[in-house]
Design a protein around this motif. Structure first.
Motif, mmCIF file in Angstrom:
data_model
loop_
_atom_site.group_PDB
_atom_site.id
_atom_site.type_symbol
_atom_site.label_atom_id
_atom_site.label_comp_id
_atom_site.label_asym_id
_atom_site.label_seq_id
_atom_site.Cartn_x
_atom_site.Cartn_y
_atom_site.Cartn_z
ATOM 1 N N HIS A 242 0.847 -1.188 0.000
ATOM 2 C CA HIS A 242 0.000 0.000 0.000
ATOM 3 C C HIS A 242 0.884 1.241 0.000
ATOM 4 O O HIS A 242 2.066 1.169 0.354
ATOM 5 C CB HIS A 242 -0.959 -0.001 1.190
ATOM 6 C CG HIS A 242 -0.301 0.286 2.501
ATOM 7 N ND1 HIS A 242 0.240 -0.694 3.291
ATOM 8 C CD2 HIS A 242 -0.082 1.462 3.168
ATOM 9 C CE1 HIS A 242 0.754 -0.138 4.386
ATOM 10 N NE2 HIS A 242 0.572 1.145 4.329
ATOM 11 N N SER A 245 2.918 8.178 2.251
ATOM 12 C CA SER A 245 3.364 9.534 1.913
ATOM 13 C C SER A 245 3.895 10.235 3.162
ATOM 14 O O SER A 245 3.565 9.867 4.293
ATOM 15 C CB SER A 245 2.218 10.348 1.301
ATOM 16 O OG SER A 245 1.148 10.498 2.215
ATOM 17 N N HIS A 282 -5.523 12.560 9.830
ATOM 18 C CA HIS A 282 -6.342 11.369 10.000
ATOM 19 C C HIS A 282 -5.906 10.654 11.265
ATOM 20 O O HIS A 282 -4.756 10.783 11.712
ATOM 21 C CB HIS A 282 -6.182 10.457 8.775
ATOM 22 C CG HIS A 282 -7.160 9.337 8.716
ATOM 23 N ND1 HIS A 282 -6.950 8.141 9.370
ATOM 24 C CD2 HIS A 282 -8.369 9.215 8.085
ATOM 25 C CE1 HIS A 282 -7.968 7.338 9.145
ATOM 26 N NE2 HIS A 282 -8.848 7.957 8.362
ATOM 27 N N ASP A 285 -2.744 8.710 10.967
ATOM 28 C CA ASP A 285 -1.520 9.444 10.646
ATOM 29 C C ASP A 285 -0.630 9.571 11.878
ATOM 30 O O ASP A 285 -1.102 9.499 13.021
ATOM 31 C CB ASP A 285 -1.852 10.847 10.130
ATOM 32 C CG ASP A 285 -2.566 10.814 8.785
ATOM 33 O OD1 ASP A 285 -2.486 9.774 8.107
ATOM 34 O OD2 ASP A 285 -3.189 11.827 8.426
ATOM 35 N N ARG A 299 1.825 9.378 6.582
ATOM 36 C CA ARG A 299 0.453 9.008 6.244
ATOM 37 C C ARG A 299 0.391 7.595 5.645
ATOM 38 O O ARG A 299 0.524 7.412 4.427
ATOM 39 C CB ARG A 299 -0.153 9.992 5.244
ATOM 40 C CG ARG A 299 -0.060 11.453 5.650
ATOM 41 C CD ARG A 299 -1.182 12.253 5.031
ATOM 42 N NE ARG A 299 -2.430 12.017 5.748
ATOM 43 C CZ ARG A 299 -3.627 12.428 5.332
ATOM 44 N NH1 ARG A 299 -3.737 13.050 4.172
ATOM 45 N NH2 ARG A 299 -4.704 12.181 6.035
ATOM 46 N N SER A 302 -1.720 6.373 2.151
ATOM 47 C CA SER A 302 -2.052 7.590 1.407
ATOM 48 C C SER A 302 -0.957 7.919 0.402
ATOM 49 O O SER A 302 0.213 7.630 0.628
ATOM 50 C CB SER A 302 -2.231 8.783 2.356
ATOM 51 O OG SER A 302 -3.297 8.563 3.253
ATOM 52 N N GLU A 303 -1.370 8.550 -0.691
ATOM 53 C CA GLU A 303 -0.441 8.977 -1.717
ATOM 54 C C GLU A 303 -0.190 10.480 -1.593
ATOM 55 O O GLU A 303 -0.726 11.156 -0.714
ATOM 56 C CB GLU A 303 -0.987 8.620 -3.098
ATOM 57 C CG GLU A 303 -1.133 7.119 -3.296
ATOM 58 C CD GLU A 303 -1.576 6.761 -4.695
ATOM 59 O OE1 GLU A 303 -2.138 7.639 -5.384
ATOM 60 O OE2 GLU A 303 -1.344 5.608 -5.104
ATOM 61 N N ASP A 306 -3.116 12.918 -1.321
ATOM 62 C CA ASP A 306 -3.761 12.978 -0.004
ATOM 63 C C ASP A 306 -2.976 13.890 0.932
ATOM 64 O O ASP A 306 -3.560 14.652 1.714
ATOM 65 C CB ASP A 306 -3.853 11.574 0.592
ATOM 66 C CG ASP A 306 -4.616 10.619 -0.308
ATOM 67 O OD1 ASP A 306 -5.691 11.013 -0.795
ATOM 68 O OD2 ASP A 306 -4.128 9.501 -0.526
ATOM 69 N N GLU A 337 6.354 10.654 -1.853
ATOM 70 C CA GLU A 337 5.663 9.365 -1.783
ATOM 71 C C GLU A 337 6.701 8.249 -1.851
ATOM 72 O O GLU A 337 7.711 8.367 -2.547
ATOM 73 C CB GLU A 337 4.683 9.258 -2.952
ATOM 74 C CG GLU A 337 3.828 8.006 -2.933
ATOM 75 C CD GLU A 337 2.869 7.970 -4.106
ATOM 76 O OE1 GLU A 337 2.610 6.862 -4.619
ATOM 77 O OE2 GLU A 337 2.393 9.047 -4.510
ATOM 78 N N SER A 376 -4.671 9.433 -7.772
ATOM 79 C CA SER A 376 -4.756 8.399 -6.749
ATOM 80 C C SER A 376 -5.117 7.070 -7.373
ATOM 81 O O SER A 376 -5.956 6.993 -8.256
ATOM 82 C CB SER A 376 -5.806 8.772 -5.694
ATOM 83 O OG SER A 376 -5.409 9.908 -4.997
ATOM 84 N N ASN A 379 -7.427 1.441 -4.463
ATOM 85 C CA ASN A 379 -6.839 0.476 -3.538
ATOM 86 C C ASN A 379 -7.753 -0.725 -3.401
ATOM 87 O O ASN A 379 -8.468 -0.859 -2.441
ATOM 88 C CB ASN A 379 -6.602 1.152 -2.177
ATOM 89 C CG ASN A 379 -5.824 0.259 -1.250
ATOM 90 O OD1 ASN A 379 -5.231 -0.714 -1.682
ATOM 91 N ND2 ASN A 379 -5.834 0.594 0.014
ATOM 92 N N SER A 386 -8.195 0.213 7.907
ATOM 93 C CA SER A 386 -8.173 1.657 8.110
ATOM 94 C C SER A 386 -8.718 2.079 9.464
ATOM 95 O O SER A 386 -8.543 3.212 9.865
ATOM 96 C CB SER A 386 -8.995 2.334 7.006
ATOM 97 O OG SER A 386 -10.325 1.873 7.047
#
Length: 395
Positions: A242, A245, A282, A285, A299, A302-303, A306, A337, A376, A379, A386
Protein backbone atom coordinates in the motif's frame (compact mmCIF):
# COMPACT_ATOMS: atom_id res chain seq x y z
CA UNK A 1 30.02 -105.16 -63.67
CA UNK A 2 32.89 -103.46 -62.04
CA UNK A 3 32.45 -100.52 -64.35
CA UNK A 4 28.81 -100.09 -63.38
CA UNK A 5 29.71 -100.18 -59.72
CA UNK A 6 32.28 -97.47 -60.26
CA UNK A 7 29.81 -95.27 -62.13
CA UNK A 8 27.18 -95.76 -59.45
CA UNK A 9 29.69 -94.87 -56.73
CA UNK A 10 30.70 -91.71 -58.55
CA UNK A 11 27.05 -90.73 -59.06
CA UNK A 12 26.28 -91.40 -55.43
CA UNK A 13 29.26 -89.30 -54.39
CA UNK A 14 28.14 -86.45 -56.63
CA UNK A 15 24.61 -86.63 -55.22
CA UNK A 16 26.03 -86.58 -51.70
CA UNK A 17 28.02 -83.43 -52.54
CA UNK A 18 24.93 -81.77 -53.98
CA UNK A 19 22.84 -82.73 -50.99
CA UNK A 20 25.56 -81.52 -48.59
CA UNK A 21 25.82 -78.21 -50.46
CA UNK A 22 22.05 -77.76 -50.33
CA UNK A 23 22.03 -78.64 -46.64
CA UNK A 24 24.80 -76.14 -45.87
CA UNK A 25 23.06 -73.40 -47.90
CA UNK A 26 19.77 -74.10 -46.18
CA UNK A 27 21.51 -73.99 -42.81
CA UNK A 28 23.15 -70.68 -43.63
CA UNK A 29 19.85 -69.21 -44.86
CA UNK A 30 18.14 -70.38 -41.71
CA UNK A 31 20.81 -68.81 -39.54
CA UNK A 32 20.46 -65.53 -41.45
CA UNK A 33 16.71 -65.57 -40.92
CA UNK A 34 17.17 -66.33 -37.24
CA UNK A 35 19.73 -63.55 -36.92
CA UNK A 36 17.45 -61.08 -38.71
CA UNK A 37 14.53 -62.10 -36.52
CA UNK A 38 16.63 -61.67 -33.39
CA UNK A 39 17.81 -58.28 -34.55
CA UNK A 40 14.23 -57.20 -35.23
CA UNK A 41 13.14 -58.41 -31.81
CA UNK A 42 16.11 -56.60 -30.24
CA UNK A 43 15.20 -53.37 -32.03
CA UNK A 44 11.58 -53.73 -30.95
CA UNK A 45 12.56 -54.37 -27.35
CA UNK A 46 15.03 -51.48 -27.36
CA UNK A 47 12.37 -49.14 -28.75
CA UNK A 48 9.88 -50.38 -26.17
CA UNK A 49 12.40 -49.87 -23.38
CA UNK A 50 13.19 -46.36 -24.62
CA UNK A 51 9.48 -45.50 -24.71
CA UNK A 52 8.95 -46.94 -21.23
CA UNK A 53 11.91 -44.95 -19.90
CA UNK A 54 10.64 -41.78 -21.53
CA UNK A 55 7.13 -42.32 -20.10
CA UNK A 56 8.59 -42.92 -16.66
CA UNK A 57 10.69 -39.74 -16.81
CA UNK A 58 7.70 -37.72 -18.01
CA UNK A 59 5.53 -39.14 -15.24
CA UNK A 60 8.20 -38.40 -12.64
CA UNK A 61 8.66 -34.84 -13.81
CA UNK A 62 4.92 -34.17 -13.77
CA UNK A 63 4.44 -35.83 -10.39
CA UNK A 64 7.32 -34.24 -8.52
CA UNK A 65 6.49 -31.13 -6.45
CA UNK A 66 7.21 -27.71 -7.92
CA UNK A 67 10.52 -26.12 -7.09
CA UNK A 68 10.60 -24.24 -3.81
CA UNK A 69 9.62 -20.59 -4.31
CA UNK A 70 12.42 -18.07 -4.18
CA UNK A 71 11.07 -15.83 -1.43
CA UNK A 72 14.17 -15.20 0.69
CA UNK A 73 15.24 -12.09 -1.20
CA UNK A 74 11.80 -10.95 -2.32
CA UNK A 75 11.03 -7.44 -0.97
CA UNK A 76 7.36 -8.41 -0.60
CA UNK A 77 7.36 -12.09 0.45
CA UNK A 78 3.72 -12.05 1.57
CA UNK A 79 2.46 -10.69 -1.73
CA UNK A 80 4.62 -13.13 -3.71
CA UNK A 81 3.39 -16.03 -1.58
CA UNK A 82 -0.22 -15.10 -2.34
CA UNK A 83 0.48 -14.94 -6.06
CA UNK A 84 2.07 -18.39 -5.94
CA UNK A 85 -0.79 -19.80 -3.82
CA UNK A 86 -3.37 -18.63 -6.34
CA UNK A 87 -1.34 -20.00 -9.24
CA UNK A 88 -0.60 -23.43 -7.74
CA UNK A 89 -4.17 -24.12 -6.62
CA UNK A 90 -5.79 -22.58 -9.73
CA UNK A 91 -7.76 -20.26 -7.43
CA UNK A 92 -9.32 -16.90 -8.30
CA UNK A 93 -7.98 -15.01 -5.29
CA UNK A 94 -5.83 -15.28 -2.19
CA UNK A 95 -5.73 -13.54 1.19
CA UNK A 96 -3.36 -13.27 4.16
CA UNK A 97 -4.21 -11.78 7.54
CA UNK A 98 -1.64 -11.19 10.28
CA UNK A 99 -1.96 -9.39 13.60
CA UNK A 100 0.68 -8.89 16.24
CA UNK A 101 -1.91 -8.25 18.93
CA UNK A 102 -1.09 -4.54 18.84
CA UNK A 103 -0.93 -1.92 16.14
CA UNK A 104 -2.65 -2.07 12.78
CA UNK A 105 -3.36 -5.59 11.45
CA UNK A 106 -2.07 -6.33 7.96
CA UNK A 107 -4.48 -7.64 5.34
CA UNK A 108 -2.99 -8.57 1.97
CA UNK A 109 -5.09 -9.89 -0.91
CA UNK A 110 -4.70 -10.76 -4.57
CA UNK A 111 -7.65 -10.86 -6.94
CA UNK A 112 -10.33 -9.79 -4.43
CA UNK A 113 -12.56 -6.74 -4.18
CA UNK A 114 -12.54 -4.46 -1.14
CA UNK A 115 -15.96 -5.80 -0.08
CA UNK A 116 -14.75 -9.40 -0.29
CA UNK A 117 -11.56 -8.54 1.57
CA UNK A 118 -13.38 -6.85 4.43
CA UNK A 119 -15.95 -9.65 4.72
CA UNK A 120 -13.30 -12.38 4.91
CA UNK A 121 -11.20 -10.36 7.35
CA UNK A 122 -14.19 -9.89 9.66
CA UNK A 123 -14.47 -13.66 9.96
CA UNK A 124 -11.35 -13.60 12.10
CA UNK A 125 -9.24 -16.67 12.72
CA UNK A 126 -10.92 -20.12 12.66
CA UNK A 127 -10.46 -22.85 15.24
CA UNK A 128 -8.63 -25.50 13.26
CA UNK A 129 -8.99 -28.14 15.99
CA UNK A 130 -5.94 -30.00 14.74
CA UNK A 131 -6.92 -29.90 11.05
CA UNK A 132 -4.33 -28.87 8.50
CA UNK A 133 -6.81 -26.62 6.71
CA UNK A 134 -10.48 -25.66 6.72
CA UNK A 135 -12.75 -25.22 3.69
CA UNK A 136 -15.20 -22.33 4.02
CA UNK A 137 -18.24 -21.33 1.96
CA UNK A 138 -19.79 -17.92 1.23
CA UNK A 139 -23.35 -16.93 0.44
CA UNK A 140 -22.32 -15.24 -2.78
CA UNK A 141 -23.86 -11.85 -1.97
CA UNK A 142 -20.53 -10.02 -1.77
CA UNK A 143 -19.61 -7.25 -4.18
CA UNK A 144 -17.20 -8.80 -6.69
CA UNK A 145 -14.87 -7.03 -9.13
CA UNK A 146 -16.70 -5.81 -12.21
CA UNK A 147 -17.65 -8.60 -14.58
CA UNK A 148 -16.88 -11.45 -12.17
CA UNK A 149 -18.87 -13.72 -9.88
CA UNK A 150 -18.46 -13.24 -6.10
CA UNK A 151 -16.29 -15.69 -4.17
CA UNK A 152 -18.08 -18.94 -3.34
CA UNK A 153 -15.62 -21.01 -1.34
CA UNK A 154 -12.16 -20.92 0.15
CA UNK A 155 -9.42 -22.98 1.74
CA UNK A 156 -7.64 -21.44 4.75
CA UNK A 157 -4.78 -22.48 7.03
CA UNK A 158 -2.39 -20.75 9.48
CA UNK A 159 0.28 -18.64 7.79
CA UNK A 160 2.69 -18.40 10.72
CA UNK A 161 3.72 -20.98 13.33
CA UNK A 162 1.94 -21.85 16.56
CA UNK A 163 4.20 -19.60 18.63
CA UNK A 164 3.63 -16.66 16.30
CA UNK A 165 0.75 -14.13 16.41
CA UNK A 166 -2.58 -15.17 14.94
CA UNK A 167 -2.57 -15.42 11.16
CA UNK A 168 -4.18 -17.10 8.20
CA UNK A 169 -3.64 -17.61 4.49
CA UNK A 170 -6.37 -18.68 2.13
CA UNK A 171 -7.18 -19.30 -1.51
CA UNK A 172 -10.64 -18.58 -2.90
CA UNK A 173 -12.74 -19.58 -5.88
CA UNK A 174 -15.65 -17.95 -7.72
CA UNK A 175 -16.72 -21.28 -9.25
CA UNK A 176 -19.93 -22.64 -7.70
CA UNK A 177 -18.90 -26.24 -8.30
CA UNK A 178 -15.25 -26.00 -7.25
CA UNK A 179 -14.14 -28.04 -4.25
CA UNK A 180 -10.59 -27.89 -2.99
CA UNK A 181 -8.80 -31.25 -2.92
CA UNK A 182 -6.12 -32.86 -0.76
CA UNK A 183 -3.65 -31.96 -3.50
CA UNK A 184 -4.64 -28.29 -3.05
CA UNK A 185 -4.07 -28.62 0.69
CA UNK A 186 -0.63 -30.15 0.06
CA UNK A 187 0.29 -27.39 -2.39
CA UNK A 188 -0.80 -24.63 -0.02
CA UNK A 189 0.90 -26.20 2.98
CA UNK A 190 4.16 -26.68 1.09
CA UNK A 191 4.11 -23.06 -0.02
CA UNK A 192 3.33 -21.83 3.51
CA UNK A 193 6.28 -23.78 4.92
CA UNK A 194 8.61 -22.20 2.38
CA UNK A 195 7.16 -18.70 2.80
CA UNK A 196 6.92 -18.69 6.59
CA UNK A 197 10.58 -17.82 7.46
CA UNK A 198 10.96 -14.79 5.12
CA UNK A 199 7.50 -13.48 6.05
CA UNK A 200 8.23 -13.81 9.78
CA UNK A 201 11.56 -12.03 9.37
CA UNK A 202 9.99 -9.29 7.28
CA UNK A 203 7.14 -8.73 9.70
CA UNK A 204 9.61 -8.69 12.57
CA UNK A 205 6.71 -9.54 14.89
CA UNK A 206 8.88 -11.05 17.60
CA UNK A 207 10.43 -7.68 18.39
CA UNK A 208 8.70 -5.09 20.52
CA UNK A 209 6.76 -2.44 18.67
CA UNK A 210 8.06 1.09 18.46
CA UNK A 211 7.22 3.10 21.59
CA UNK A 212 7.21 6.74 20.44
CA UNK A 213 8.27 9.57 22.74
CA UNK A 214 6.42 12.88 22.88
CA UNK A 215 7.73 16.36 22.29
CA UNK A 216 7.54 18.28 25.56
CA UNK A 217 6.26 21.51 24.01
CA UNK A 218 3.67 20.35 21.50
CA UNK A 219 2.79 16.85 22.76
CA UNK A 220 3.34 15.54 19.23
CA UNK A 221 5.75 12.68 18.58
CA UNK A 222 9.34 13.85 18.88
CA UNK A 223 12.31 13.79 16.53
CA UNK A 224 13.83 10.68 18.15
CA UNK A 225 10.69 8.69 17.29
CA UNK A 226 10.55 9.86 13.69
CA UNK A 227 13.12 7.48 12.17
CA UNK A 228 11.86 4.43 14.07
CA UNK A 229 8.21 5.01 13.14
CA UNK A 230 9.09 5.83 9.55
CA UNK A 231 11.17 2.65 9.21
CA UNK A 232 8.32 0.54 10.58
CA UNK A 233 5.75 2.13 8.28
CA UNK A 234 7.98 1.66 5.22
CA UNK A 235 8.19 -2.05 6.09
CA UNK A 236 4.43 -2.33 6.55
CA UNK A 237 3.75 -0.47 3.31
CA UNK A 238 5.96 -2.85 1.36
CA UNK A 239 4.56 -5.98 3.00
CA UNK A 240 0.97 -4.99 2.27
CA UNK A 241 1.76 -3.22 -1.00
CA UNK A 242 0.00 0.00 0.00
CA UNK A 243 1.18 3.59 -0.55
CA UNK A 244 2.91 5.77 2.03
CA UNK A 245 3.36 9.53 1.91
CA UNK A 246 5.36 11.98 3.99
CA UNK A 247 4.56 15.66 4.54
CA UNK A 248 7.15 18.02 6.07
CA UNK A 249 5.92 21.47 7.19
CA UNK A 250 8.05 24.43 8.26
CA UNK A 251 6.89 27.71 9.81
CA UNK A 252 7.97 30.60 7.62
CA UNK A 253 10.25 33.27 9.14
CA UNK A 254 10.28 31.73 12.62
CA UNK A 255 13.45 33.64 13.58
CA UNK A 256 11.79 36.92 12.67
CA UNK A 257 8.70 35.83 14.61
CA UNK A 258 10.83 35.08 17.71
CA UNK A 259 12.37 38.55 17.51
CA UNK A 260 9.01 40.27 17.06
CA UNK A 261 6.89 38.61 19.75
CA UNK A 262 9.49 36.89 21.92
CA UNK A 263 10.54 33.27 22.32
CA UNK A 264 7.83 32.37 24.83
CA UNK A 265 5.08 33.81 22.66
CA UNK A 266 6.57 32.07 19.63
CA UNK A 267 6.50 28.78 21.57
CA UNK A 268 2.81 29.45 22.13
CA UNK A 269 2.41 29.81 18.37
CA UNK A 270 4.07 26.42 17.84
CA UNK A 271 1.80 24.87 20.46
CA UNK A 272 -1.30 26.29 18.74
CA UNK A 273 -0.04 25.18 15.35
CA UNK A 274 0.43 21.63 16.72
CA UNK A 275 -3.18 21.64 17.95
CA UNK A 276 -4.43 22.68 14.53
CA UNK A 277 -2.27 20.05 12.88
CA UNK A 278 -3.82 17.39 15.11
CA UNK A 279 -7.22 18.71 14.08
CA UNK A 280 -6.67 18.02 10.37
CA UNK A 281 -4.68 14.76 10.37
CA UNK A 282 -6.34 11.37 10.00
CA UNK A 283 -6.45 9.21 13.13
CA UNK A 284 -4.05 6.72 11.53
CA UNK A 285 -1.52 9.44 10.65
CA UNK A 286 1.61 10.08 12.72
CA UNK A 287 2.35 13.74 13.49
CA UNK A 288 5.83 14.82 14.66
CA UNK A 289 7.64 17.93 15.73
CA UNK A 290 11.13 17.59 14.27
CA UNK A 291 12.52 20.65 16.05
CA UNK A 292 12.14 24.42 15.85
CA UNK A 293 9.18 25.22 13.61
CA UNK A 294 9.46 22.04 11.54
CA UNK A 295 6.73 19.37 11.68
CA UNK A 296 6.14 16.12 9.80
CA UNK A 297 3.18 13.84 9.11
CA UNK A 298 3.58 10.20 8.05
CA UNK A 299 0.45 9.01 6.24
CA UNK A 300 0.03 5.19 5.91
CA UNK A 301 -2.17 4.13 3.00
CA UNK A 302 -2.05 7.59 1.41
CA UNK A 303 -0.44 8.98 -1.72
CA UNK A 304 1.02 12.39 -2.45
CA UNK A 305 -2.33 13.85 -3.43
CA UNK A 306 -3.76 12.98 0.00
CA UNK A 307 -0.82 14.66 1.72
CA UNK A 308 -1.35 17.77 -0.42
CA UNK A 309 -4.98 17.95 0.74
CA UNK A 310 -3.77 17.73 4.34
CA UNK A 311 -1.36 20.60 3.78
CA UNK A 312 -4.07 22.71 2.16
CA UNK A 313 -6.40 22.05 5.11
CA UNK A 314 -3.70 23.16 7.58
CA UNK A 315 -2.86 26.26 5.54
CA UNK A 316 -6.56 27.18 5.35
CA UNK A 317 -6.89 26.82 9.15
CA UNK A 318 -3.96 29.16 9.72
CA UNK A 319 -5.13 31.69 7.15
CA UNK A 320 -8.68 31.85 8.50
CA UNK A 321 -7.76 31.92 12.20
CA UNK A 322 -4.88 34.21 13.25
CA UNK A 323 -2.81 33.14 16.25
CA UNK A 324 -2.64 35.84 18.94
CA UNK A 325 0.06 38.47 18.48
CA UNK A 326 1.60 36.48 15.62
CA UNK A 327 -1.47 37.03 13.45
CA UNK A 328 -1.67 34.90 10.34
CA UNK A 329 1.10 32.31 10.39
CA UNK A 330 2.46 31.09 7.06
CA UNK A 331 3.84 27.57 6.53
CA UNK A 332 5.59 25.90 3.60
CA UNK A 333 5.43 22.19 2.87
CA UNK A 334 7.30 19.40 1.14
CA UNK A 335 5.64 16.13 0.11
CA UNK A 336 7.00 12.84 -1.16
CA UNK A 337 5.66 9.36 -1.78
CA UNK A 338 7.42 6.08 -1.03
CA UNK A 339 9.35 4.61 -3.96
CA UNK A 340 10.52 0.96 -4.29
CA UNK A 341 14.18 1.83 -3.72
CA UNK A 342 13.60 4.10 -0.69
CA UNK A 343 15.00 3.65 2.78
CA UNK A 344 14.32 5.98 5.73
CA UNK A 345 17.09 8.40 4.81
CA UNK A 346 16.26 8.76 1.12
CA UNK A 347 12.52 8.99 1.81
CA UNK A 348 12.94 11.78 4.37
CA UNK A 349 15.61 13.55 2.31
CA UNK A 350 13.31 13.78 -0.69
CA UNK A 351 10.63 15.44 1.44
CA UNK A 352 13.21 17.92 2.77
CA UNK A 353 14.34 18.65 -0.79
CA UNK A 354 10.73 19.31 -1.85
CA UNK A 355 10.35 21.66 1.12
CA UNK A 356 13.54 23.55 0.21
CA UNK A 357 12.40 23.95 -3.40
CA UNK A 358 9.02 25.26 -2.26
CA UNK A 359 10.61 27.79 0.08
CA UNK A 360 12.92 28.95 -2.71
CA UNK A 361 9.97 29.36 -5.07
CA UNK A 362 7.46 31.00 -2.73
CA UNK A 363 6.78 30.88 0.99
CA UNK A 364 3.40 29.42 1.83
CA UNK A 365 3.52 26.93 -1.04
CA UNK A 366 4.04 23.18 -1.12
CA UNK A 367 6.50 21.12 -3.16
CA UNK A 368 5.76 17.55 -4.27
CA UNK A 369 8.26 14.92 -5.40
CA UNK A 370 8.47 11.14 -5.78
CA UNK A 371 5.22 10.58 -7.69
CA UNK A 372 3.07 12.56 -5.26
CA UNK A 373 1.33 14.43 -8.06
CA UNK A 374 -0.01 11.26 -9.72
CA UNK A 375 -3.74 10.51 -9.69
CA UNK A 376 -4.76 8.40 -6.75
CA UNK A 377 -4.79 4.67 -7.40
CA UNK A 378 -7.76 2.49 -6.62
CA UNK A 379 -6.84 0.48 -3.54
CA UNK A 380 -8.61 -2.75 -4.40
CA UNK A 381 -5.76 -5.26 -4.42
CA UNK A 382 -3.89 -4.98 -1.17
CA UNK A 383 -4.75 -2.92 1.84
CA UNK A 384 -4.21 -2.14 5.51
CA UNK A 385 -7.19 -2.00 7.83
CA UNK A 386 -8.17 1.66 8.11
CA UNK A 387 -9.93 1.56 11.45
CA UNK A 388 -10.63 -0.84 14.34
CA UNK A 389 -14.21 -1.29 13.19
CA UNK A 390 -13.10 -1.96 9.62
CA UNK A 391 -11.78 -5.43 10.54
CA UNK A 392 -13.03 -7.38 13.52
CA UNK A 393 -10.63 -9.99 14.83
CA UNK A 394 -12.11 -12.91 16.75
CA UNK A 395 -10.36 -15.34 19.03
Amino acid sequence: MTTWLAVAAIALAGLSVVLFTLAVRRLLTRQAEVTATMLRRYDDRLASFAQTLNDALTSFQSARPPAAPQLEDDPEPMVRALELARERTSADGAIALVTAGHGTPIVATVGLSESETNHIARMGFPDYRGARAIEVAFAGDLVAPEGEEPVRAGLVMPLLGEDEPQSLVGVLTRDRGRRFSEEDVDELQGLVQAARPPISRALNLREADVVPELDLLTNLLDRQSFSAVLEREILRARLAHHPLSLLVVDVDRLTWLNARIGILAADGVLLELAKRLRGVVHRLDYAFRLGGGRFAVVRPGSEGGDARQLFEALRAQLAENPIGDAGIVSVTGGITELLPQDDVESFASRADAALAEAKAARRGSVGVTGGGDRPSRVNGTLQIASAPEGIVLDG
